[in-house]
Design a protein around this motif. Sequence first.
Motif, PDB file in Angstrom:
ATOM      1  N   TYR A 440       0.848  -1.189   0.000  1.00  0.00           N
ATOM      2  CA  TYR A 440       0.000   0.000   0.000  1.00  0.00           C
ATOM      3  C   TYR A 440       0.881   1.236   0.000  1.00  0.00           C
ATOM      4  N   LEU A 441       0.721   2.060  -1.016  1.00  0.00           N
ATOM      5  CA  LEU A 441       1.401   3.347  -1.084  1.00  0.00           C
ATOM      6  C   LEU A 441       0.360   4.430  -0.886  1.00  0.00           C
ATOM      7  N   SER A 442       0.560   5.253   0.117  1.00  0.00           N
ATOM      8  CA  SER A 442      -0.503   6.135   0.583  1.00  0.00           C
ATOM      9  C   SER A 442      -0.921   7.168  -0.462  1.00  0.00           C
ATOM     10  N   ALA A 443       0.027   7.775  -1.157  1.00  0.00           N
ATOM     11  CA  ALA A 443      -0.342   8.807  -2.132  1.00  0.00           C
ATOM     12  C   ALA A 443      -1.198   8.229  -3.249  1.00  0.00           C
ATOM     13  N   TYR A 444      -0.866   7.022  -3.673  1.00  0.00           N
ATOM     14  CA  TYR A 444      -1.659   6.356  -4.711  1.00  0.00           C
ATOM     15  C   TYR A 444      -3.006   5.908  -4.138  1.00  0.00           C
ATOM     16  N   GLY A 445      -2.985   5.144  -3.046  1.00  0.00           N
ATOM     17  CA  GLY A 445      -4.218   4.582  -2.509  1.00  0.00           C
ATOM     18  C   GLY A 445      -5.173   5.627  -1.972  1.00  0.00           C
ATOM     19  N   GLU A 446      -4.662   6.559  -1.171  1.00  0.00           N
ATOM     20  CA  GLU A 446      -5.526   7.604  -0.621  1.00  0.00           C
ATOM     21  C   GLU A 446      -5.875   8.643  -1.683  1.00  0.00           C
ATOM     22  N   GLY A 447      -4.939   8.892  -2.595  1.00  0.00           N
ATOM     23  CA  GLY A 447      -5.254   9.802  -3.692  1.00  0.00           C
ATOM     24  C   GLY A 447      -6.373   9.257  -4.551  1.00  0.00           C
ATOM     25  N   TRP A 448      -6.335   7.945  -4.838  1.00  0.00           N
ATOM     26  CA  TRP A 448      -7.406   7.325  -5.609  1.00  0.00           C
ATOM     27  C   TRP A 448      -8.738   7.427  -4.864  1.00  0.00           C
ATOM     28  N   ALA A 449      -8.736   7.106  -3.580  1.00  0.00           N
ATOM     29  CA  ALA A 449      -9.983   7.126  -2.810  1.00  0.00           C
ATOM     30  C   ALA A 449     -10.568   8.533  -2.744  1.00  0.00           C
ATOM     31  N   LEU A 538      -6.107  13.966 -10.874  1.00  0.00           N
ATOM     32  CA  LEU A 538      -6.918  14.929 -11.627  1.00  0.00           C
ATOM     33  C   LEU A 538      -6.084  15.594 -12.727  1.00  0.00           C
ATOM     34  N   GLU A 539      -4.836  15.907 -12.409  1.00  0.00           N
ATOM     35  CA  GLU A 539      -3.947  16.502 -13.403  1.00  0.00           C
ATOM     36  C   GLU A 539      -3.731  15.547 -14.570  1.00  0.00           C
ATOM     37  N   LEU A 540      -3.517  14.268 -14.272  1.00  0.00           N
ATOM     38  CA  LEU A 540      -3.272  13.281 -15.328  1.00  0.00           C
ATOM     39  C   LEU A 540      -4.525  13.008 -16.140  1.00  0.00           C
ATOM     40  N   ARG A 541      -5.669  13.046 -15.489  1.00  0.00           N
ATOM     41  CA  ARG A 541      -6.922  12.875 -16.242  1.00  0.00           C
ATOM     42  C   ARG A 541      -7.119  14.032 -17.213  1.00  0.00           C
ATOM     43  N   ALA A 542      -6.910  15.258 -16.746  1.00  0.00           N
ATOM     44  CA  ALA A 542      -7.067  16.422 -17.618  1.00  0.00           C
ATOM     45  C   ALA A 542      -6.092  16.352 -18.789  1.00  0.00           C
ATOM     46  N   LYS A 543      -4.874  15.911 -18.510  1.00  0.00           N
ATOM     47  CA  LYS A 543      -3.876  15.781 -19.570  1.00  0.00           C
ATOM     48  C   LYS A 543      -4.320  14.757 -20.605  1.00  0.00           C
ATOM     49  N   ALA A 544      -4.854  13.618 -20.141  1.00  0.00           N
ATOM     50  CA  ALA A 544      -5.323  12.579 -21.067  1.00  0.00           C
ATOM     51  C   ALA A 544      -6.522  13.057 -21.876  1.00  0.00           C
ATOM     52  N   GLU A 545      -7.428  13.785 -21.257  1.00  0.00           N
ATOM     53  CA  GLU A 545      -8.604  14.299 -21.973  1.00  0.00           C
ATOM     54  C   GLU A 545      -8.180  15.262 -23.077  1.00  0.00           C
TER      55      GLU A 545
END
Length: 593
Positions: A440-449, A538-545
Amino acid sequence: MQLLSRVLLLVFVAFVPASAAWAGDEIGPGQQFREIYQSEWKWRGQELAGASDENGFNDSADRLPQVDPASQQRRTAYWQDVLGRLDKIAPDRLQGRDRIDYLVYRQQVETLLDRQKFRAWEMPFNSDTAFWTDLGYTARAPIRDAEGYRRYLHLVAEIPRYFDQQIANMRAGLARGFSQPAITLAGRDQTIAEVAAARGEDNLFYTPFRAMPPGIPSAEQAQLRDQALKLIAERVRPAYAGLLKFMREEYAPKARTTLAAELLPDGRDYYRAQIREYVTADMDPEQIHQTGLREIARLRGEMERVMDEVGFKGRGPRTRFADFLQFLRTDPQFYAKTPSQLLQQAAWIAKVVDGNLGNYFGRAPRQRFTIKPVPDDIAPFYTGGRGGIDTYWLNTYNLPSRPLYVLPALTLHESSPGHSLQMSLAAEDTGLPDFRRYSYLSAYGEGWALYCEYLGQEMGIYTTPYERFGYLTYQAWRAARLVIDTGIHHKGWTREQALAYLRDNTALSEHEIGTEVDRYIGWPGQALSYYLGELKILELRAKAERALGAKFDIRAFHDEVLSLGAVPLPVLEQRMDEFIADGGKSPWADKVN
């Protein structure tokens, strides 16, 4: 998770001698790398077998880990050897998934070594989580057969040795000023006192014996129960009584009076290492602080628009926001009358989300989660909820502090599509190495949640203005953590300053404000992972969009994020660039990873 997390357990494991050489001229770098992590992961699991948390990992072990200084030195030497071997492998020579695996795995080993460097084992608890409360999850975990009960009894018999080692470590921490702040200790010993006082079948550690599987013969059941009662009387209760005496008479009086992590021994380096561990990137505390201030200001504007929508005036423009928060904290319409009502409302929200998943995700896990109340012994100091792979723990203690208008955001975060869905998909993906499936990596797991709370807007989960405000106040709560954590540990804030900041900028109840601030004081850096992780997603989603335009598929994007297991944020960004270059296809469509 918090769980997590607080820090989620890594499943641990057969010592490979440091002298064992890798035949670099005989096998390729990919094979060398795989042999390193496979051996280390197995060794890690053996080393820490028996450590547990609310996610139930290692609940079938028959022993508790050795935590004495000699064992810690042995672990340090082992991981230093592993890191030295990794240094001999050029990452650019690795192919396919090995390239990502290397980056993820190296970050894990460096984090483990940072903990060893600062002797984190000398402070084995905080105001949220403790080695003795972790054992409660072991006591509550289901046991399916007689052999499982025998393993459990063997583990319980080890509690006195385990506690003695932990006490010795905490004494060493006290001697060098490496302790929890005294201000966060009030009442935390109650969870120890309850186990020390409870006799026989009333004791927490008798829990698995109250309803045993019918497949175990009655005579054997009786024998196992007798063994449990004997261990509780002769080993468990005395061990907890000894720990209670130590905490009350020695630890609390000698605990430090300062709050800042930067005032600990090697404090500046320690706090920076905590940031690297939980954010999975090296960031400057001042930069994080300013990010939090900007986000709080932005979110305040959105919250005020909701106040306009419901026509709230308050006593006047100068006090309107504070008046609205007071209204939300005190009006009975926003609070459940019974624990059952709170649990049932959460279950309804979870089922509404369940019916929406197909529009946003290309793959759902086979694993399902249940919803349970936080156990009574830890509820007074526990968060409002916490999610794991199979359980969404909802805190029903002090119902006037558990508003219903934040329940949709909390449920999205802790269950599905938050922690349970993410962790289940990772565990079910046998194509990933175990250190990515179960870590469990907190930035990934908590960021996702936390991103899943944002996603609730698009999924139509917030159905009233008050629930939308609940979402926004939860976002503000996590943004405020950037300000408070760095304020306390870098800028020297007092507890009162932190309480006031959280009170003035969120609708959290007074009870939650107190438990949350104590959590940030006692667990430096962990609180930073949530909002910084969400901002990156959110930044990566906007970049992909932007890059994919009409080709952008929200389901493929989510599949890509979730297909990675647990990865540091820089690795997530790198993989998302490859996702865009590949045309935005779901990795599960053609098994590209």
